[in-house]
Structure formats: structure tokens, C-alpha cells
Design an enzyme around this catalytic site. Sequence first.
Site, PDB file in Angstrom:
ATOM      1  N   TYR A  73      -1.486  -0.937  10.557  1.00  0.00           N
ATOM      2  CA  TYR A  73      -1.476  -1.087   9.105  1.00  0.00           C
ATOM      3  C   TYR A  73      -0.321  -0.785   8.288  1.00  0.00           C
ATOM      4  CZ  TYR A  73      -3.638  -1.199   4.448  1.00  0.00           C
ATOM      5  OH  TYR A  73      -4.040  -1.468   3.141  1.00  0.00           O
ATOM      6  N   LYS A 126       2.534  -2.802   6.431  1.00  0.00           N
ATOM      7  CA  LYS A 126       2.700  -2.585   5.092  1.00  0.00           C
ATOM      8  C   LYS A 126       4.175  -2.254   4.816  1.00  0.00           C
ATOM      9  CE  LYS A 126      -1.418  -3.915   3.394  1.00  0.00           C
ATOM     10  NZ  LYS A 126      -1.600  -5.127   2.457  1.00  0.00           N
ATOM     11  N   SER A 132       0.844  -1.324  -0.008  1.00  0.00           N
ATOM     12  CA  SER A 132       0.078   0.133   0.005  1.00  0.00           C
ATOM     13  C   SER A 132       0.920   1.248  -0.046  1.00  0.00           C
ATOM     14  CB  SER A 132      -0.967  -0.178   1.124  1.00  0.00           C
ATOM     15  OG  SER A 132      -1.354   1.231   1.452  1.00  0.00           O
TER      16      SER A 132
HETATM   17  N1  NAP Z   1      -8.999  -1.040  -1.324  1.00  0.00           N
HETATM   18  C1  NAP Z   1      -7.768  -0.184  -1.186  1.00  0.00           C
HETATM   19  O1  NAP Z   1      -8.011   1.103  -1.666  1.00  0.00           O
HETATM   20  C2  NAP Z   1      -6.478  -0.475  -1.035  1.00  0.00           C
HETATM   21  C3  NAP Z   1      -5.392   0.287  -1.010  1.00  0.00           C
HETATM   22  C4  NAP Z   1      -4.071  -0.321  -0.936  1.00  0.00           C
HETATM   23  C5  NAP Z   1      -3.858  -1.595  -0.191  1.00  0.00           C
HETATM   24  N2  NAP Z   1      -4.813  -2.567  -0.339  1.00  0.00           N
HETATM   25  C6  NAP Z   1      -4.618  -3.965   0.032  1.00  0.00           C
HETATM   26  O2  NAP Z   1      -5.167  -4.623  -1.075  1.00  0.00           O
HETATM   27  C7  NAP Z   1      -5.686  -5.959  -0.218  1.00  0.00           C
HETATM   28  C8  NAP Z   1      -6.994  -6.428  -0.389  1.00  0.00           C
HETATM   29  O3  NAP Z   1      -7.845  -5.152   0.068  1.00  0.00           O
HETATM   30  P1  NAP Z   1      -9.261  -4.803  -0.270  1.00  0.00           P
HETATM   31  O4  NAP Z   1      -9.739  -3.715  -0.156  1.00  0.00           O
HETATM   32  O5  NAP Z   1      -9.705  -5.596  -1.327  1.00  0.00           O
HETATM   33  O6  NAP Z   1     -10.021  -5.539   1.071  1.00  0.00           O
HETATM   34  P2  NAP Z   1     -11.089  -6.566   1.495  1.00  0.00           P
HETATM   35  O7  NAP Z   1     -12.192  -6.492   0.333  1.00  0.00           O
HETATM   36  O8  NAP Z   1     -11.465  -6.391   2.862  1.00  0.00           O
HETATM   37  O9  NAP Z   1     -10.534  -7.904   0.949  1.00  0.00           O
HETATM   38  C9  NAP Z   1      -9.491  -8.382   2.037  1.00  0.00           C
HETATM   39  C10 NAP Z   1      -9.361  -9.845   1.739  1.00  0.00           C
HETATM   40  O10 NAP Z   1      -8.595 -10.498   2.351  1.00  0.00           O
HETATM   41  C11 NAP Z   1      -8.954 -11.780   2.978  1.00  0.00           C
HETATM   42  N3  NAP Z   1      -8.306 -12.060   4.245  1.00  0.00           N
HETATM   43  C12 NAP Z   1      -8.335 -11.318   5.453  1.00  0.00           C
HETATM   44  N4  NAP Z   1      -7.968 -12.050   6.412  1.00  0.00           N
HETATM   45  C13 NAP Z   1      -7.530 -13.192   5.917  1.00  0.00           C
HETATM   46  C14 NAP Z   1      -6.971 -14.248   6.447  1.00  0.00           C
HETATM   47  N5  NAP Z   1      -6.522 -14.401   7.866  1.00  0.00           N
HETATM   48  N6  NAP Z   1      -6.600 -15.368   5.814  1.00  0.00           N
HETATM   49  C15 NAP Z   1      -6.827 -15.440   4.607  1.00  0.00           C
HETATM   50  N7  NAP Z   1      -7.687 -14.294   3.836  1.00  0.00           N
HETATM   51  C16 NAP Z   1      -7.783 -13.120   4.694  1.00  0.00           C
HETATM   52  C17 NAP Z   1     -10.404 -11.668   2.884  1.00  0.00           C
HETATM   53  O11 NAP Z   1     -11.104 -12.806   2.593  1.00  0.00           O
HETATM   54  P3  NAP Z   1     -11.920 -13.844   3.933  1.00  0.00           P
HETATM   55  O12 NAP Z   1     -12.359 -12.707   4.823  1.00  0.00           O
HETATM   56  O13 NAP Z   1     -12.675 -14.609   3.165  1.00  0.00           O
HETATM   57  O14 NAP Z   1     -10.758 -14.704   4.523  1.00  0.00           O
HETATM   58  C18 NAP Z   1     -10.429 -10.677   1.866  1.00  0.00           C
HETATM   59  O15 NAP Z   1     -10.722 -11.798   0.411  1.00  0.00           O
HETATM   60  C19 NAP Z   1      -5.260  -5.708   1.134  1.00  0.00           C
HETATM   61  O16 NAP Z   1      -4.036  -6.323   1.304  1.00  0.00           O
HETATM   62  C20 NAP Z   1      -5.130  -4.316   1.320  1.00  0.00           C
HETATM   63  O17 NAP Z   1      -4.190  -3.832   2.323  1.00  0.00           O
HETATM   64  C21 NAP Z   1      -6.233  -2.042  -0.464  1.00  0.00           C
END
Ligand code: NAP
Length: 255
Positions: free
Chosen positions: A159, A163, A146
Site C-alpha cells: 500500500y 501510494k 495517503s
Molecule cells: N479511510 C482512510 O482513512 C484513508 C486514508 C488515506 C487514504 N485513503 C484512500 O482513500 C481511498 C478510498 O478509501 P476508503 O477508505 O473510502 O475505502 P473503501 O470504503 O474500501 O472504498 C474503496 C473504493 O474503491 C473502489 N475500488 C476498489 N477496487 C476497485 C477497482 N478495481 N475498480 C474500481 N473501483 C475499485 C471500491 O468500489 P467497488 O468495490 O464497488 O469497486 C470502493 O468504492 C483509497 O484510495 C484509500 O487508499 C483512505
Amino acid sequence: MSVTIDLIGRTALVTGASSGLGRHFAGVLARAGARVVLAARRTDALAETRTIIEATGGSAVVVAMDVTAPASVATAVGEAWGALGRIDILVNNAGVTATRSFLDMGEEEWDRVVDTNLTGCARVARAVARRMRDDGKGGAIVNIASILGLRVAGQLSSYASAKGGLVHLTKAMALELARYDIRVNALCPGYVATELNADFFAGEAGKALVKRIPQRRLGRLADLDGPLLLLASDAGAYMTGAVLAVDGGHLVSSL
Ligand SMILES: NC(=O)c1ccc[n+]([C@@H]2O[C@H](COP(=O)([O-])OP(=O)(O)OC[C@H]3O[C@@H](n4cnc5c(N)ncnc54)[C@H](OP(=O)(O)O)[C@@H]3O)[C@@H](O)[C@H]2O)c1
């Protein structure tokens, strides 16, 4: 010279493929031709991702994985490797957030974020990379970090620390794994519009945040497609240890 990104014949494991970015990344890799394994804790939501991928002609397999549980990771990586024959690409995307002041953060919440976003990524990558080393065919690992791994923001100390650690882990892994032809790179998205944050960005605080992004808009999921495919495919064959921000210039916003 032309560059084509074609993952036909390749295989990929995507963690956190049950929603958000991970679901999107799995679809992008599948549309490029890869057979994908979808991993997360919620297998019902993973099955929805599989249905979406299959509807566009792709191929996907579901495995249950909790990245914070060593036995779960070992079992799931074994199943994924068996289902695909091998894993060429790992997208380490599973992650959680916690919005809390540093002073109010409890041990349990800190551990949950660091265990998932940093230790979990290391755990999955180690399990996959050991197999890649042993079969001698190399691979590509993309760690989803991130911009908060490169700069900080209030209320997000756990967080940002996790990261930041993942960015550094990416470089350390790249150094050690290059001899096995395993490339390791980090993708650092800025703020991407998803269903989960739609309400926040519709409000005043969200609009003020968008004004600080030089390109004056949130990222779209599709903005990540090219950077992901670059790092995952042979188009990025000479890239390892790289940290790629995709953030509309947010990291270079004016102080
Ligand atoms: N959205 C943004 O703007 C943004 C920006 C920068 C970086 N990111 C990064 O992108 C990634 C995805 O984020 P997102 O926004 O798509 O969030 P999200 O919709 O909440 O998705 C998070 C995913 O991680 C999985 N997860 C969480 N804990 C887990 C565990 N213990 N074991 C296995 N899977 C797990 C969840 O699946 P289950 O609950 O089914 O396990 C879910 O599929 C993250 O690493 C986040 O930090 C997002």
C-alpha cells in the site's frame, strides 16, 4: 479578496464512489454544483450513492468501472464523457489495502494493490486526460494518495509503495499536462474515521495510534471537503504538482 468555490456548470468523475471517501467526495462535489459520474465495480452500491446525491438536489450518473481492467476503463470513461458532455474534474479515489508483512506478501496480493492504487489511477487519468487535451478545455485531476505515500508503517509495504508511487506520478503528470491546462494534485489523508475502521479505533491499538496524532483525534470525512474543493476548483488555479496532507499533523509527529 473573497474566494468562493462554485462548481455550477462543472462535471466530475469520481472513482470508488460506491463507499467511504469516494461516496463522500461525490456528494461534496455535487453540493458545490457539479454534475457527477460515479464509478466503481459495485453498481448497486453506486446507485445508493446516486440516491443520496439526488436526495440533496444533486445530479449523478452511475457507470461500472474496474480500474484494473483497461477495457472497462476505456468503456466507462467513454460513457462518462458522453453522459456529461465532458469531464472537468477527475477524482482518482478507488483503492484497496492489504495488511501483510513484507516477507509473507505473495505476488498476487502485491499486484492487486499496486494494480489498483497506482496503475489503475494512471490508467483512468490517461483516458480522461487524453480527452481533456483533445477538446482543449483543460481540467483538474485529484489523486487520492495517503500519508502512507509519504511515510511508512508496518505491514503495509504494498500500500505504501503504491501510494508513494501515486505521489510521484502526480508530480510527473503535473509536469507533462500543464501545457494542456490540466492541473494534477495529490490529496494525502491521514487516518479518517469510517465504518470500516470503527472497531479498530475503539480498541487499545487504535487508541494508542490516535495519541500519536498531534491533534489527538482521527480525521472526519468533512475535514477533507475544503482541501478537495481547493484542488478541484478554480480556487486552486495556480496549484499543480502539489501534495496536500490532511492529517491532523500526523506526518510531523515526534520521533
Ligand atoms: N479511510 C482512510 O482513512 C484513508 C486514508 C488515506 C487514504 N485513503 C484512500 O482513500 C481511498 C478510498 O478509501 P476508503 O477508505 O473510502 O475505502 P473503501 O470504503 O474500501 O472504498 C474503496 C473504493 O474503491 C473502489 N475500488 C476498489 N477496487 C476497485 C477497482 N478495481 N475498480 C474500481 N473501483 C475499485 C471500491 O468500489 P467497488 O468495490 O464497488 O469497486 C470502493 O468504492 C483509497 O484510495 C484509500 O487508499 C483512505
